[in-house]
Structures are given as structure tokens and as C-alpha cells.
Design a protein around this motif. Structure first.
Motif, short mmCIF file in Angstrom:
data_model
loop_
_atom_site.label_atom_id
_atom_site.label_comp_id
_atom_site.label_asym_id
_atom_site.label_seq_id
_atom_site.Cartn_x
_atom_site.Cartn_y
_atom_site.Cartn_z
N ARG A 51 0.83 -1.20 0.00
CA ARG A 51 0.00 0.00 0.00
C ARG A 51 0.87 1.25 0.00
NH1 ARG A 51 -1.47 3.96 2.66
NH2 ARG A 51 -0.31 3.42 4.50
N LEU A 52 1.91 1.25 0.81
CA LEU A 52 2.82 2.40 0.86
C LEU A 52 3.54 2.59 -0.47
CD1 LEU A 52 4.26 4.64 2.47
CD2 LEU A 52 5.94 2.90 3.13
N ALA A 53 4.00 1.49 -1.08
CA ALA A 53 4.69 1.58 -2.38
C ALA A 53 3.76 2.14 -3.45
CB ALA A 53 5.23 0.22 -2.79
N SER A 54 2.51 1.69 -3.47
CA SER A 54 1.58 2.20 -4.49
C SER A 54 1.25 3.67 -4.24
CB SER A 54 0.31 1.36 -4.55
OG SER A 54 -0.50 1.59 -3.43
N GLN A 55 1.17 4.07 -2.97
CA GLN A 55 0.91 5.48 -2.66
C GLN A 55 2.10 6.34 -3.06
OE1 GLN A 55 -1.88 6.93 -1.77
NE2 GLN A 55 -0.89 8.91 -1.78
N LEU A 56 3.31 5.87 -2.78
CA LEU A 56 4.50 6.64 -3.17
C LEU A 56 4.66 6.70 -4.68
CD1 LEU A 56 7.09 5.52 -0.48
CD2 LEU A 56 6.11 7.79 -0.78
N LEU A 57 4.21 5.68 -5.38
CA LEU A 57 4.29 5.70 -6.84
C LEU A 57 3.50 6.86 -7.41
CD1 LEU A 57 5.10 4.36 -9.54
CD2 LEU A 57 2.98 3.08 -9.39
N VAL A 58 2.33 7.12 -6.86
CA VAL A 58 1.47 8.16 -7.44
C VAL A 58 1.64 9.52 -6.77
CG1 VAL A 58 -0.25 6.51 -8.23
CG2 VAL A 58 -0.51 7.57 -5.99
N SER A 59 2.46 9.61 -5.70
CA SER A 59 2.56 10.89 -5.00
C SER A 59 3.99 11.38 -4.77
CB SER A 59 1.85 10.81 -3.65
OG SER A 59 2.50 9.88 -2.80
N ASN A 60 5.00 10.61 -5.16
CA ASN A 60 6.38 11.03 -4.94
C ASN A 60 6.70 12.25 -5.80
OD1 ASN A 60 9.23 11.28 -4.86
ND2 ASN A 60 9.41 9.12 -4.35
N GLN A 61 7.18 13.31 -5.18
CA GLN A 61 7.43 14.55 -5.90
C GLN A 61 8.57 14.44 -6.91
OE1 GLN A 61 7.71 17.97 -3.42
NE2 GLN A 61 5.68 17.67 -2.56
N ALA A 62 9.34 13.38 -6.82
CA ALA A 62 10.44 13.19 -7.77
C ALA A 62 9.93 12.90 -9.19
CB ALA A 62 11.35 12.07 -7.30
N TRP A 63 8.71 12.40 -9.32
CA TRP A 63 8.23 12.05 -10.67
C TRP A 63 6.76 12.38 -10.92
CZ3 TRP A 63 10.62 7.78 -7.98
CH2 TRP A 63 9.74 7.05 -7.19
N THR A 64 6.12 13.13 -10.06
CA THR A 64 4.74 13.54 -10.35
C THR A 64 4.75 14.80 -11.22
OG1 THR A 64 4.65 14.72 -8.24
CG2 THR A 64 3.67 12.52 -8.31
N CYS A 65 3.64 15.05 -11.90
CA CYS A 65 3.51 16.22 -12.78
C CYS A 65 3.51 17.50 -11.94
CB CYS A 65 2.20 16.15 -13.57
SG CYS A 65 2.07 14.71 -14.63
N GLU A 66 3.96 18.55 -12.55
CA GLU A 66 4.04 19.84 -11.86
C GLU A 66 3.00 20.78 -12.45
OE1 GLU A 66 7.39 23.14 -11.76
OE2 GLU A 66 8.02 21.26 -10.81
N LEU A 67 2.24 21.42 -11.58
CA LEU A 67 1.24 22.41 -11.97
C LEU A 67 1.82 23.79 -11.71
CD1 LEU A 67 -1.61 23.14 -12.93
CD2 LEU A 67 -2.37 22.90 -10.56
#
Length: 161
Positions: A51-67
């Protein structure tokens, strides 16, 4: 004259045998209980790690989109920057865990070996994009043409090595 009696009677031997069997049953029950408790703990730990790995996949600032908000910028969860590499360390997985991310290439993750029994998988829906303006973000929210892809389902699978 001194009487000589039996040292061990049949009743005594039967009662000792019953006591030994009762102790064996109790010890076996305790061992089974401890084993079941350990298995439950391991399964909960594995589920929480996935669960933590899947949450970090979609929320880690190293690779999420920037607005881009003008002077500031914020990161968008569930939007992955297609120009950035995702790695196993960023998912919070140590060496004792293996991982596979179906539908996305993650450095350090591979396929689950066939001999692994406990694999926990969680599905997430993501889009791919990069840096976007507020106007482009609003266009995406309204269903108009924008710089992100159609939503895609990915699955994070984690197991203990």
C-alpha cells in the motif's frame, strides 16, 4: 517381615501417559497459534508495504507532474511525469522486498518469480504528462484537449524475497 509392593502400578503408568499426551497437545496448539500469528503479521506487513509503495508511486514529488501556478508550483498526485525515471528506492522498498509494476517501467523492479507464494498487488489509475499551466489543468478537468494521456491502470505487486 517387610512387604514388597509394586513400584509402578498400571494406573500410574496410564496416568503418566495421559499427562504426557495432554502436554504434547498443548505444546502443539501453542506452536500452531504462534505460527498462525507470525503468518498473519507477515501478511499484514506485506500488505502495508505494498500500500505504501503504491501510494508513493502516485505521489512522490520526484516524478509527479508539476502544476505551474505562476510564482509557485505544486505537484499533482496520480499524474506521472513521463520524462522522469521511477525507481524502486523511491517506492520505499528495501532489499528484502521484490516488486513489479505492471503497465509502467520502474528501475529496480522485475517480474515476480514463480516460486513466490505471497504476492500483494494493488491497482492504481494514473495519467502521464509533465509540467502544465493552470489553464491546461482546467482544460483537462473539463475534458478538453490537454497535455496528459488517457487514464491508465497500473498494478504494483510486492513480495518478500
Amino acid at each position: 517381615m517387610a512387604e514388597q509392593g509394586q513400584i509402578f502400578s498400571v494406573d500410574f503408568l496410564i496416568s503418566v501417559a495421559v499427562i504426557v499426551l495432554a502436554l504434547a497437545v498443548i505444546v502443539q496448539a501453542l506452536e500452531l497459534s504462534n505460527h498462525a500469528r507470525q503468518q498473519d503479521f507477515n501478511q499484514r506487513e506485506l500488505s502495508e508495504t505494498a500500500r505504501l509503495a503504491s501510494q508513493l508511486l502516485v505521489s512522490n514529488q520526484a516524478w509527479t507532474c508539476e502544476l505551474d501556478l505562476g510564482r509557485e508550483a505544486m505537484r499533482l498526485d496520480n499524474c506521472l511525469d513521463s520524462g522522469k525515471q521511477i525507481n524502486k528506492d523511491g517506492l520505499g522498498l528495501g532489499e528484502e522486498f521484490g516488486c513489479e509494476v505492471r503497465g509502467l517501467g520502474v528501475q529496480g523492479c522485475g517480474q515476480a518469480p514463480n516460486n513466490v507464494l505471497d504476492v500483494v498487488g494493488l491497482k492504481r489509475v494514473v495519467v502521464f504528462g509533465s509540467r502544465m499551466s493552470l489553464e491546461e489543468f482546467r482544460a483537462c478537468r473539463q475534458g478538453r484537449e490537454c497535455g496528459v494521456t488517457e487514464p491508465k491502470e497500473i498494478e504494483v505487486r510486492v513480495w518478500r524475497k
